[in-house]
Design a protein around this motif. Sequence first.
Motif, short mmCIF file in Angstrom:
data_model
loop_
_atom_site.label_atom_id
_atom_site.label_comp_id
_atom_site.label_asym_id
_atom_site.label_seq_id
_atom_site.Cartn_x
_atom_site.Cartn_y
_atom_site.Cartn_z
N ARG A 1 11.92 -3.93 -1.98
CA ARG A 1 11.63 -2.53 -2.31
C ARG A 1 12.32 -2.14 -3.61
O ARG A 1 13.51 -2.40 -3.79
CB ARG A 1 12.08 -1.60 -1.18
N ALA A 2 11.57 -1.49 -4.46
CA ALA A 2 12.15 -0.95 -5.68
C ALA A 2 12.83 0.38 -5.34
O ALA A 2 12.15 1.33 -4.95
CB ALA A 2 11.08 -0.74 -6.74
N PRO A 3 14.15 0.50 -5.45
CA PRO A 3 14.82 1.77 -5.15
C PRO A 3 14.50 2.85 -6.19
O PRO A 3 14.60 4.04 -5.91
CB PRO A 3 16.30 1.41 -5.17
N PHE A 4 14.14 2.42 -7.39
CA PHE A 4 13.68 3.31 -8.46
C PHE A 4 13.07 2.42 -9.55
O PHE A 4 13.23 1.20 -9.54
CB PHE A 4 14.82 4.17 -9.03
N VAL A 5 12.40 3.05 -10.48
CA VAL A 5 11.84 2.34 -11.64
C VAL A 5 12.24 3.12 -12.88
O VAL A 5 12.23 4.37 -12.88
CB VAL A 5 10.30 2.22 -11.54
N VAL A 6 12.61 2.41 -13.95
CA VAL A 6 13.01 3.05 -15.21
C VAL A 6 11.97 2.72 -16.27
O VAL A 6 11.62 1.55 -16.48
CB VAL A 6 14.39 2.55 -15.67
N GLU A 7 11.46 3.77 -16.93
CA GLU A 7 10.53 3.58 -18.04
C GLU A 7 11.16 4.13 -19.32
O GLU A 7 11.69 5.26 -19.33
CB GLU A 7 9.21 4.30 -17.78
N LEU A 8 11.10 3.36 -20.40
CA LEU A 8 11.69 3.74 -21.68
C LEU A 8 10.61 3.73 -22.75
O LEU A 8 9.91 2.73 -22.92
CB LEU A 8 12.80 2.75 -22.06
N ARG A 9 10.48 4.86 -23.45
CA ARG A 9 9.50 4.94 -24.53
C ARG A 9 10.23 5.30 -25.84
O ARG A 9 11.00 6.26 -25.88
CB ARG A 9 8.43 5.99 -24.22
N ASN A 10 9.98 4.48 -26.85
CA ASN A 10 10.56 4.70 -28.18
C ASN A 10 12.09 4.73 -28.14
O ASN A 10 12.74 5.50 -28.87
CB ASN A 10 10.04 6.01 -28.80
N VAL A 11 12.68 3.89 -27.29
CA VAL A 11 14.14 3.82 -27.17
C VAL A 11 14.64 2.70 -28.08
O VAL A 11 14.15 1.57 -28.00
CB VAL A 11 14.56 3.57 -25.71
#
Length: 529
Positions: free
Chosen positions: A361-371
């Motif tokens: 199970r993914a406890p959360f997901v992190v998405e990064l844009r233009n970082v």
Amino acid sequence: MKPMTEDEWAQLRRDSVAVMPEVIDGLPDVLLDYQQELLSSTAKYALTVTDKSRRIGATWGIGADAVLTSGAKRSAGGMDTLYLGYNLDMAREFIDTCAMWARSFNQICSSVQEFLFTEEGEKGEDRSIAAFRITFASGFEITALSSKPRSLRGRQGYVILDEFAFHDDAAELLKAAMALLIWGGKVLVISTHNGVDNPFNQLIQEIREGRRPGNVVRCTFDDALQQGLYKRICLIRGKEWSPEAEAEFRSEIRAFYADGAAEELDCIPAQGSGVYLSSAQITAVMDPDTPVVRLKCPEGFELRSDEERRAIVEDWLIQEVDPLLAKLDRRERHNYGFDFGRSGDLSVLVPLAEKRDLTRRAPFVVELRNVPFRQQEQILFHICDQLPRLGAGRHDARGNGQFLAEYAVQRYGALAIEAVMLTQGWYLEHMPPMKAAIEDRALFFPLDVDLKGDLRQIQMVRGIPMVPNDARTKGADGGQRHGDFAVALCLANQAAAADIIEYGYTPATADDPSSFLSGGDTYVGRVLP
């Protein structure tokens, strides 16, 4: 995927031959690389399936395997070999090949015998069918006959099912062959494709998805050419090999097959294009209580000072990510996958917790844009340093992603972190297990429209489940997406399947040396330099 032209193929072969080692005494190995791989697989696995092009000599190589198997003593693994083709001509051709190998190996055996093989008919009566046989001094034999599931009843040994996809009752034939594994036999299934819904393609998918034990050996026409098929043809025909002659040969063969080349030569089952995961399959494993945290940096953010950028991202981590990290179960092992993007596509980090019920199970997901690059490093290390029992990580190492993958390997160790080049071979190996986990409801992740859209971008492209290069979509924020979460999830699932050695230790304190003996907290993890 753009087809390769004749000139491009000639240049490819010219370049590859230029870096090849010299062949000893001017003679090549008896078996080409893909034939050797096939024999290695049958030696290691009880069930081997060969996903192959037409007329590349796979059956010819297996004739050597049959002779070595049936010519050996029982104590050396010897057993009978039973070959089933879909017509009698195939049986005769195979037995003649085995006779040639027996002479080459100096195996003591009988000449080829044509005889009547007795099998049980549909109503229980005895029936006689034409068959061929070679008997060895070991007491074992090679028998070749045409296809009937009943032919395997009461038999034991090494079963070879040739051109399996074209047998009249392939599914029943496979069930009959599997029975021989109970007493230590082995099964080899050889075929070109005959449609996506054929039992042969279904068998391959079951093995690749981990639903059935076994091994798949895949060899396309181009694979065979690169490994020396046309060179061998030239050797037999007394012709001189050249890259240009091979390119012309390749073009002619492909022209002969025309629209059928994909299935006949490239191991792509017909009608094999389309969406890989259905909407219902994806939604069934999406959790509405699992968050997706997103960070989008404004244009020009990378031009700010190091201190300012680090401070802003640190505040974001403390506010958005640390509360999620604090909720993680310290007893569970965590792995992760990271798909890299910078100015166009997203970077996506997917941690996976291994639950007691064996689900992931993914406890959360992190998405990064233009970082910026440095801040992606900051975010990755901040999160991974706090993942309980960090097990393994897999990084997209294409292009600029290679720098972050390298840093992660240096920080957490090469045994735990792997920099992955997302080739077609990688997709073919790792997408099916992810699909199987989703279908079995053993892999869970957040309920989010963008994540679902990314997974829907996985398609069968020339028989390979992958995110196509041109699969560009818009997310809910209006930004570009390229199946980024799908790739990160597949990387994470691959990491979770890795074998990671963990250890426990009891720490001693400087002011209490007796703690060496008294015991204390036990930690599981790895030593960082």
